[in-house]
Design an enzyme around this catalytic site. Structure first.
Site, PDB file in Angstrom:
ATOM      1  CG  ASP A   1       0.205  -4.294   2.729  1.00  0.00           C
ATOM      2  OD1 ASP A   1       0.389  -3.181   1.490  1.00  0.00           O
ATOM      3  OD2 ASP A   1      -0.907  -3.342   3.675  1.00  0.00           O
TER       4      ASP A   1
ATOM      5  CB  SER B   1       2.773   2.205   5.975  1.00  0.00           C
ATOM      6  OG  SER B   1       1.128   3.103   6.136  1.00  0.00           O
TER       7      SER B   1
ATOM      8  CG  HIS C   1      -0.286  -0.006   2.455  1.00  0.00           C
ATOM      9  ND1 HIS C   1      -0.235  -0.573   3.283  1.00  0.00           N
ATOM     10  CD2 HIS C   1       0.029   1.608   3.798  1.00  0.00           C
ATOM     11  CE1 HIS C   1       0.282   0.015   4.867  1.00  0.00           C
ATOM     12  NE2 HIS C   1       0.426   1.140   3.810  1.00  0.00           N
TER      13      HIS C   1
END
Length: 277
Positions: free
Chosen positions: A132, A227, A87
């Protein structure tokens, strides 16, 4: 027959224990941070400052696209490879990689590469965040005490769920919800929980065998901007997770953090990079 019935009863009980209204996960770069619109500032909430050389494998990733930019973390796994979240790479045109930084933008050196250097997982699902994970092919980096790789688990560890193990997550930004923004690298020590406990919050569509979760007591959590960063076990210092999501309720909600389970992708990593243990 009795054994079969006992197993069947356990399966039914497990199924009924799953949440009727599972909590929605959100990619960490979109998590609630209490900062202004468009901010790329991230944080590890209620963590502690990293000392020099504590996490030499972490890199800062400044992604750019035609619509703006965002900040993520990543981990060095080889002289020419960084691993991060899908992502983070999704929709990006380029990334600047910050090596050996404590202050977010004060790196030992940087490299910028285009999206042609991204190896985003081909089955990344934007809805439930499955798969992911991404790789970034980088110019060659020499290792020293401030810039170094983190080891991956070996093949014998691919079925270890690491439940109960303690691990270190790291990233840049705010040390707490009420603090002013800081760009200093922060860390948090978290305990890995069972898949069942995590699925009890998010459901099985999100919590597959390819996800690993940690508890967040006292609001000690990863958050927006973290992230793609590393989750590294204390015992052995190996990368077992790539920071992926938190609950839509926010980073300090006390609900589990979600990470992409690295052991599920050892073959995929090897096929793209040649790196294996």
């Amino acid at each position: 027959m009795k054994l079969f019935l006992a197993v069947l009863a356990l399966a039914v009980a497990s199924a009924t224990a799953l949440p009727k209204n599972p909590v929605k996960p959100v990619p960490l770069k979109d998590a609630i941070v209490g900062s202004g619109p468009g901010s790329i500032e991230g944080r590890i909430t209620n963590g502690y400052p990293a000392s020099e050389g504590k996490v030499p494998y972490i890199v800062g990733l400044g992604f750019s696209s035609g619509g703006g930019g965002w900040w993520c973390g990543g981990s060095i796994i080889g002289n020419t490879w960084v691993i991060t979240a899908a992502h983070c790479t999704h929709g990006a045109e380029s990334v600047t990689i910050y090596y050996g930084a404590l202050w977010r933008l004060q790196a030992q050196y940087t490299h910028t590469v285009g999206s042609g250097s991204f190896r985003q997982h081909e089955h990344y699902n934007t809805n439930n965040l499955n798969n992911d994970i991404s790789l970034i092919n980088t110019p060659h980096v020499d290792f020293w005490h401030l810039v170094n790789k983190v080891e991956l688990p070996n093949g014998n560890e691919r079925y270890n769920n690491f439940e109960g193990w303690w691990a270190l997550a790291s990233g840049w930004g705010r040390p707490c919800d009420s603090c002013s923004v800081s760009d200093y690298l922060n860390c948090v020590d978290s305990q890995i929980i069972s898949r069942g406990d995590c699925a009890g919050v998010y459901g099985n569509e999100v919590i597959t065998d390819n996800v690993i979760c940690t508890s967040t007591p006292g609001g000690k959590s990863t958050c927006s901007g973290d992230s793609g960063g590393p989750l590294v076990i204390h015992d052995g210092n190996k990368l077992v997770g790539v920071t992926s999501f938190v609950a839509s309720a926010g980073c300090t909600s006390g609900l589990p953090d979600g990470f992409t389970r690295v052991t599920s992708y050892l073959d995929w990593i090897r096929d793209h990079t040649g790196i294996s243990y």
